[in-house]
Design a protein around this motif. Structure first.
Motif, mmCIF file in Angstrom:
data_model
loop_
_atom_site.group_PDB
_atom_site.id
_atom_site.type_symbol
_atom_site.label_atom_id
_atom_site.label_comp_id
_atom_site.label_asym_id
_atom_site.label_seq_id
_atom_site.Cartn_x
_atom_site.Cartn_y
_atom_site.Cartn_z
ATOM 1 N N ILE A 135 50.066 56.230 22.872
ATOM 2 C CA ILE A 135 51.009 55.507 24.202
ATOM 3 C C ILE A 135 50.292 53.826 23.960
ATOM 4 C CG2 ILE A 135 51.309 54.987 26.451
ATOM 5 C CD1 ILE A 135 51.756 57.957 26.926
ATOM 6 N N GLU A 136 50.929 52.977 23.894
ATOM 7 C CA GLU A 136 50.315 51.853 23.331
ATOM 8 C C GLU A 136 50.743 50.497 24.323
ATOM 9 O OE1 GLU A 136 50.299 48.829 19.670
ATOM 10 O OE2 GLU A 136 51.625 50.346 19.587
ATOM 11 N N ALA A 137 50.095 49.795 24.793
ATOM 12 C CA ALA A 137 50.786 48.783 25.522
ATOM 13 C C ALA A 137 51.458 47.170 24.524
ATOM 14 C CB ALA A 137 49.905 47.923 26.086
ATOM 15 N N LEU A 138 52.475 47.775 24.695
ATOM 16 C CA LEU A 138 53.348 46.039 23.889
ATOM 17 C C LEU A 138 52.763 44.854 24.437
ATOM 18 C CD1 LEU A 138 56.115 47.163 22.297
ATOM 19 C CD2 LEU A 138 54.170 47.573 21.134
ATOM 20 N N GLU A 139 52.348 45.027 25.750
ATOM 21 C CA GLU A 139 52.992 43.227 26.217
ATOM 22 C C GLU A 139 51.305 44.059 27.441
ATOM 23 O OE1 GLU A 139 56.980 42.765 26.710
ATOM 24 O OE2 GLU A 139 56.395 43.049 28.427
ATOM 25 N N PRO A 140 50.625 42.380 27.713
ATOM 26 C CA PRO A 140 49.884 42.809 29.169
ATOM 27 C C PRO A 140 51.064 44.062 29.263
ATOM 28 C CG PRO A 140 49.781 41.146 27.950
ATOM 29 C CD PRO A 140 50.930 41.633 27.427
ATOM 30 N N THR A 141 50.205 44.893 30.183
ATOM 31 C CA THR A 141 50.759 46.128 30.857
ATOM 32 C C THR A 141 50.199 46.429 32.024
ATOM 33 O OG1 THR A 141 51.967 46.857 29.076
ATOM 34 C CG2 THR A 141 52.354 48.107 30.981
ATOM 35 N N VAL A 142 50.954 46.392 33.435
ATOM 36 C CA VAL A 142 50.430 47.698 34.216
ATOM 37 C C VAL A 142 51.375 48.560 34.598
ATOM 38 C CG1 VAL A 142 49.806 47.275 37.315
ATOM 39 C CG2 VAL A 142 49.945 44.849 35.470
ATOM 40 N N VAL A 143 50.280 49.735 34.964
ATOM 41 C CA VAL A 143 50.958 50.578 35.467
ATOM 42 C C VAL A 143 50.712 51.652 36.330
ATOM 43 C CG1 VAL A 143 51.855 51.555 33.142
ATOM 44 C CG2 VAL A 143 49.785 52.462 33.621
ATOM 45 N N TYR A 144 51.546 52.165 36.949
ATOM 46 C CA TYR A 144 50.892 52.966 38.286
ATOM 47 C C TYR A 144 51.327 55.007 37.808
ATOM 48 C CZ TYR A 144 50.179 49.294 40.811
ATOM 49 O OH TYR A 144 50.300 48.136 41.810
ATOM 50 N N GLY A 145 50.110 55.650 37.964
ATOM 51 C CA GLY A 145 50.389 56.746 37.892
ATOM 52 C C GLY A 145 49.549 57.880 38.710
ATOM 53 N N LEU A 146 50.660 58.942 38.336
ATOM 54 C CA LEU A 146 50.374 60.140 39.098
ATOM 55 C C LEU A 146 49.892 61.504 38.161
ATOM 56 C CD1 LEU A 146 54.388 60.672 41.163
ATOM 57 C CD2 LEU A 146 52.118 60.226 41.577
ATOM 58 N N GLY A 147 48.394 61.374 39.021
ATOM 59 C CA GLY A 147 47.886 62.400 37.932
ATOM 60 C C GLY A 147 48.518 64.128 38.182
ATOM 61 N N TYR A 148 47.878 64.855 37.081
ATOM 62 C CA TYR A 148 48.442 66.330 37.182
ATOM 63 C C TYR A 148 47.496 66.709 38.417
ATOM 64 C CZ TYR A 148 49.513 70.803 35.301
ATOM 65 O OH TYR A 148 49.635 72.265 34.590
ATOM 66 N N GLU A 149 46.744 66.727 38.335
ATOM 67 C CA GLU A 149 46.107 68.017 39.671
ATOM 68 C C GLU A 149 46.598 67.216 41.106
ATOM 69 O OE1 GLU A 149 44.295 69.937 38.572
ATOM 70 O OE2 GLU A 149 43.926 69.723 36.980
ATOM 71 N N LYS A 150 46.583 66.003 40.602
ATOM 72 C CA LYS A 150 46.990 66.050 42.571
ATOM 73 C C LYS A 150 48.674 66.485 42.903
ATOM 74 C CE LYS A 150 44.098 61.827 42.991
ATOM 75 N NZ LYS A 150 43.547 60.588 43.521
ATOM 76 N N LEU A 151 49.309 65.962 42.098
ATOM 77 C CA LEU A 151 50.926 66.489 41.734
ATOM 78 C C LEU A 151 50.669 68.096 41.800
ATOM 79 C CD1 LEU A 151 54.078 64.950 41.924
ATOM 80 C CD2 LEU A 151 53.381 65.246 39.795
#
Length: 193
Positions: free
Chosen positions: A98-114
């Motif tokens: 998985i690669e950022a094609l632009e400056p990128t901001v994402v939010y993640g839901l972690g496996y363990e917490k979810l």
């Protein structure tokens, strides 16, 4: 409560499943923010995908290497949800990158917490199933397009459904995503096919 995280959860649930206030709060508390520069790798081949990600700003692509060629599997941009499905499901090394094609901001839901929340909140388990269902449907649609549509039809579908990809992604990645050579894509774009 972090209002930014809450807005992100509200945007995700608008695409998947309406949740109670209590469960939106619980998911908001689990979110993690990530920021990448253009060309940064979020996930390398062989790493385990530990998050379901939501793009707040920017664009990413999921791809894999096959005989020295990188082939684009998927693009995601503002509002998109993405993950390496098999790696996330089974918590095994990913074959996707998985690669950022632009400056990128994402939010993640972690496996363990979810998964911890899913043990106590059936509604969150249903939410998780909806996210995965949507990801699987997109994967099936892509496979069907490659099997049943011409190069021109695939390009026009992408143009209709995801004009941001056509505007923002490099043509070489768009061509590989559509299962065609850059030369074929050029002919399609010129109206020759």
């Amino acid at each position: 409560m972090n209002t930014t995280y809450r807005k992100v959860i509200d945007r995700i649930t608008a695409q998947t499943l309406a949740l109670t206030e209590k469960n939106r709060e619980k998911l908001s508390a689990c979110l993690e923010r990530f920021e990448w520069a253009k060309n940064d790798l979020l996930l390398r081949e062989g790493q385990v995908c530990k998050y379901i990600w939501f793009v707040d700003q920017g664009m990413i692509r999921l791809f894999y290497n096959k005989r020295g060629k990188d082939l684009t599997e998927h693009f995601a941009y503002e509002g998109g949800i993405f993950l390496s499905l098999e790696s996330f499901f089974r918590q095994i090394p990913s074959r996707l990158i998985i690669e950022a094609l632009e400056p990128t901001v994402v939010y993640g839901l972690g496996y363990e917490k979810l998964h911890g929340l899913m043990e106590t909140e059936p509604e969150i388990e249903h939410f998780y199933c909806k996210i995965l269902e949507n990801c699987l449907i997109l994967s099936q649609q892509k496979a069907d397009a490659c099997r049943f549509e011409t190069a021109g039809e695939r390009y026009h579908r992408l143009l209709q459904e995801h004009p941001e990809v056509v505007k923002r992604a490099p043509l070489i990645h768009i061509a590989s995503h559509l299962g065609m050579s850059p030369e074929t894509l050029s002919r399609v774009r010129a109206g020759l096919l």
